[in-house]
Motif scaffolding. Structure first.
Motif, PDB file in Angstrom:
ATOM      1  N   GLU A   1     -80.192  -7.789 -69.714  1.00 23.98           N
ATOM      2  CA  GLU A   1     -79.898  -6.811 -70.435  1.00 23.98           C
ATOM      3  C   GLU A   1     -78.815  -6.027 -69.993  1.00 23.98           C
ATOM      4  OE1 GLU A   1     -83.358  -3.923 -72.213  1.00 23.98           O
ATOM      5  OE2 GLU A   1     -83.597  -4.159 -69.966  1.00 23.98           O
TER       6      GLU A   1
ATOM      7  N   ASP B   1     -89.792  -4.755 -70.329  1.00 23.65           N
ATOM      8  CA  ASP B   1     -88.474  -4.059 -70.400  1.00 23.65           C
ATOM      9  C   ASP B   1     -88.033  -3.453 -69.202  1.00 23.65           C
ATOM     10  OD1 ASP B   1     -86.542  -3.320 -71.606  1.00 23.65           O
ATOM     11  OD2 ASP B   1     -87.310  -1.894 -73.124  1.00 23.65           O
ATOM     12  N   ASP B   2     -86.886  -3.358 -68.904  1.00 19.70           N
ATOM     13  CA  ASP B   2     -86.061  -2.743 -67.709  1.00 19.70           C
ATOM     14  C   ASP B   2     -86.770  -3.009 -66.428  1.00 19.70           C
ATOM     15  OD1 ASP B   2     -85.146  -1.272 -69.927  1.00 19.70           O
ATOM     16  OD2 ASP B   2     -86.246   0.570 -69.464  1.00 19.70           O
TER      17      ASP B   2
END
Ligand code: C2E
Ligand code: MG
Ligand code: MG
Length: 706
Positions: A668, A611-612
């Motif tokens: 994202e 993630d991220d």
């Protein structure tokens, strides 16, 4: 009978003469006078009698056949018990040679023949008495010399002083050898030449002995520092006494000292253990606080400002976890040295103290600065510390960059009390950490208020779990080519006391700090599985995949794998329904544990996504090591699309690299058509963003997508 002393009236007297009549007469006279008399007619026999009986006095003729009187006398003198035995020789009246020979042979006295019997008895009594006196004197002399030997061999240092001049009159061996003087040299010295005030007591030795010198007391306890001939010192403790000198009639002073160097060393070592951190050799919390109190007292008197810096390493745990505790210890020592340099070289710190830096434990250090003019002084030091950390530290031939968060309080502005200052420095340090680490933060009342709010929030959060105020929203993840959801991400919400939804960034960091995240995280996993099961029952989405986010605390907790399997089992789901999202930071903070846990989850069949990506360490080197399926490009890159050139090129590079690693790429936070166009062009296949859908409640998901 005493070895040497005889009873004057009943002593054994040995009479030796080859003339039987003389023997007989003498025996009669002496036994009449009360003596025990042994008689013998030859020197050889007499010697045996002497050896076998406790003889008190010998009276011997000189001329005898065989062993003569001289020889007998010499033989007796050669024995231990005969050394001082009174021996009376009977000589011819005018035989000078006999007199001379008698004395040479060791005789005590002589008496001329013919013997005057009345005189003989007195002569014998006198000789015995004189011998007793001699023996008594001899005994005390022996005792004295034995005492002298004891004193000389004593490990105590004994010094004799003339009570008036305070000059040394005598010193025992222990004192002489430790001081390095000969007796001759030492007796030229005076008390004050070599016995100095003890550094701790600080009272000159003459003052310590004052009551002795002026006769008020007979003994005093004293402590001193002794100056050796070579100029070195050693500490002593002991007593000084007065003693009347029988010779001079004057009062002497006798000092009996003990060299306490060793004891002091042991004490110092104990003190060190109690006050210093054994790893870094820095003062520990206890000593630091003691010193800081002193600094504050001085600052208070002089109206000075002082500062306290609380330094906490940001990513120390990472080194400890990846390389083990020995490497961690090595790192701490290097950091300690680094910090020391930072305050040593400080041009602003007026008072440089060895003790202004301490290790409080773990990766926490504290520094105080005295004589501070204003905050700018302190900023200089704080910045120097942060700068010093930029240089990587090499451990086991690997480089590590360790950063620190620093909380700062000022005296007297933020408080006058050590405890208050320490607490506030701690609060400021946490604020520095919250604000993104590797920085410093001065304490302010606002921070304090915020900390109080946080404490309140933490209390509420605990209750939130119990009251069931937590819920999950789901955000669809779209396949760009079809614009259809290919999966969902579960995102935590807190319906705080029914006042509205609190976003996760406002309470998750807190939950992580207080470890609440572990139970909350388990709830998220179970609730997600329950939701998937429910949607499956309702006939929605055959290949439904829902992602949950994992925090670093959960990765440290080996229970995670069990929590996941239990939840899947409980709701009868296959592991490929569940995707687990971790961030780079989570991965890096517990590299070894994280790797183990992830491999296990992956082996079970769960999907793992990073993630991220790009918001943390961005260490592309590590990517290959992790068992990843999905890489999610952080929304900070997406929001920079077409704003600065670097955003675009970085995204293009990440996509190319991910594809080469066989990873599925998700963009994202896509919000605009422009961003969508760009990621499409780069070959990104999936997106998650407000452009197509915000996170939605389960109800809304059902309404919109099923
Ligand atoms: P995340 O895992 O990166 O989740 C995506 C976040 O981006 C979500 O914020 C989502 O609402 C937001 N987002 C999605 N599309 C857009 C967009 O187009 N523009 C903008 N500005 N934002 C968008 P949310 O729900 O506030 O969650 C924030 C973070 O909180 C998550 O980031 C995740 O790290 C964490 N989080 C959420 N739920 C959990 C959880 O159950 N456990 C843990 N450990 N962390 C969670
Ligand atoms: Mg996420
Ligand atoms: Mg994210």
């Amino acid at each position: 009978m005493d070895n040497h002393l005889c009873d004057l009236s009943t002593a054994n007297v040995l009479v030796v003469d080859d003339d039987g009549t003389t023997c007989l007469l003498l025996e009669k006279t002496l036994s009449d006078a009360g003596f025990q008399v042994f008689t013998s007619s030859s020197g050889a026999e007499a010697f045996n009698l002497f050896l076998e009986n406790p003889i008190g006095l010998v009276i011997s003729d000189i001329l005898m056949p065989g062993k003569n009187g001289f020889e007998l006398c010499a033989d007796i003198r050669a024995t231990e018990q005969g050394r001082f035995l009174p021996i009376l020789m009977m000589t011819g009246s005018d035989d000078d040679n006999a007199v001379e020979g008698s004395f040479q042979a060791g005789a005590t006295d002589f008496i001329s023949k013919p013997i005057n019997h009345a005189v003989l008895v007195h002569r014998v009594r006198y000789m015995l008495r004189a011998n007793n006196t001699f023996m008594e004197w001899k005994k005390t002399e022996d005792q004295l010399s034995r005492l002298g030997r004891v004193l000389d061999n004593s490990s105590n240092e004994i010094l004799f002083l003339d009570g008036e001049t305070l000059g040394f009159t005598d010193l025992n061996n222990a004192a002489l050898s430790n001081l390095g003087f000969t007796k001759e040299e030492a007796t030229l010295l005076y008390l004050g030449d070599i016995v100095l005030a003890n550094t701790e007591v600080g009272v000159p030795i003459v003052d310590q002995l004052e009551s002795l010198i002026n006769g008020e007391s007979k003994a005093v306890r004293c402590a001193a520092s002794m100056l050796r001939k070579d100029g070195t010192f050693y500490p002593v403790e002991g007593y000084a006494y007065t003693s009347l000198n029988n010779h001079s009639g004057k009062v002497d002073i006798v000092c009996i000292f003990e060299d306490i160097t060793h004891r002091k060393q042991v004490e110092a070592r104990m003190q060190h253990l109690a006050y210093y951190d054994s790893l870094t050799n820095l003062p520990n919390r206890g000593l630091f606080i003691e010193n800081f109190k002193k600094v504050l007292a001085v600052s208070e008197r002089n109206d000075n400002q002082a500062a306290l810096l609380f330094v906490d390493l940001d990513n120390f745990k990472y080194v400890n976890d990846t390389l083990g505790h020995n490497a961690g210890d090595e790192l701490l020592c290097k950091i300690a040295k680094e910090l020391n340099n930072c305050i040593r070289s400080s041009d602003v710190v007026g008072l440089r103290s060895e003790h202004s830096l301490a290790r409080f434990g773990g990766d926490e250090f504290a520094i105080f600065l005295s004589h501070v003019t204003d905050e700018a002084d302190v900023i200089l030091v704080a910045e120097r510390i942060l700068e010093s950390m930029v240089t990587p530290i090499v451990i086991e031939s690997r480089e590590f960059v360790v950063t620190a968060s620093i909380g700062i309080v000022m005296f007297p502005e933020d408080g006058r009390d050590v405890d208050v200052l320490l607490r506030k420095a701690d609060i400021a340090m946490y604020e520095a950490k919250n604000r993104g680490r590797s920085g410093y933060q001065f304490y302010t009342d606002n921070i304090y208020a915020r900390t109080l709010d946080q404490m309140e929030l933490e209390k509420d959060l605990r209750q939130a779990v119990e009251r069931g105020e937590l819920l999950l929203h789901y955000q669809p993840k779209y396949e760009i080519s079809t614009a259809k959801p290919s999966g969902y991400e579960a995102l935590l919400r807190w319906n705080k006391k029914g006042e509205g939804l609190v976003p996760p960034m406002e309470f998750i960091p807190l939950a992580e700090e207080s470890n609440l995240i572990v139970s909350i995280g388990s709830w998220v996993i179970r609730e997600t599985c329950r939701q998937i099961r429910q949607w499956k029952e309702q006939g929605f989405g055959k290949a439904l995949v829902v992602a949950v986010n994992l925090s670093s605390k959960q990765m440290q907790d080996r229970m995670l794998v069990k929590v996941v399997t239990d939840a899947l089992d409980e709701f009868d789901l296959s592991p490929d329904c569940l995707e687990l999202e971790i961030t780079e930071t989570v991965m890096m903070e517990n590299m070894s544990t994280a790797l183990d846990v992830l491999r296990e989850l992956k082996a079970m069949g769960c999907r793992i996504s990073l993630d991220d990506f790009g918001s943390g360490f961005s260490s592309l080197n590590y990517l290959g090591q992790f068992p990843l399926d999905v890489l999610k490009i952080d929304k900070s890159f997406i929001s920079r699309i077409n704003i600065d050139g670097s955003g675009n090129s970085i995204i293009a590079a990440i996509v190319a690299m991910s594809k080469s690693l066989g990873l599925m790429v998700v963009a994202e936070g896509v919000e605009t058509e422009e961003q969508l166009a760009f990621i499409r062009e780069c070959g990104v296949e999936y997106l998650q963003g407000y452009i197509w859908s915000e996170p939605l409640s389960p109800d809304d998901i059902e309404k919109q997508f099923f």
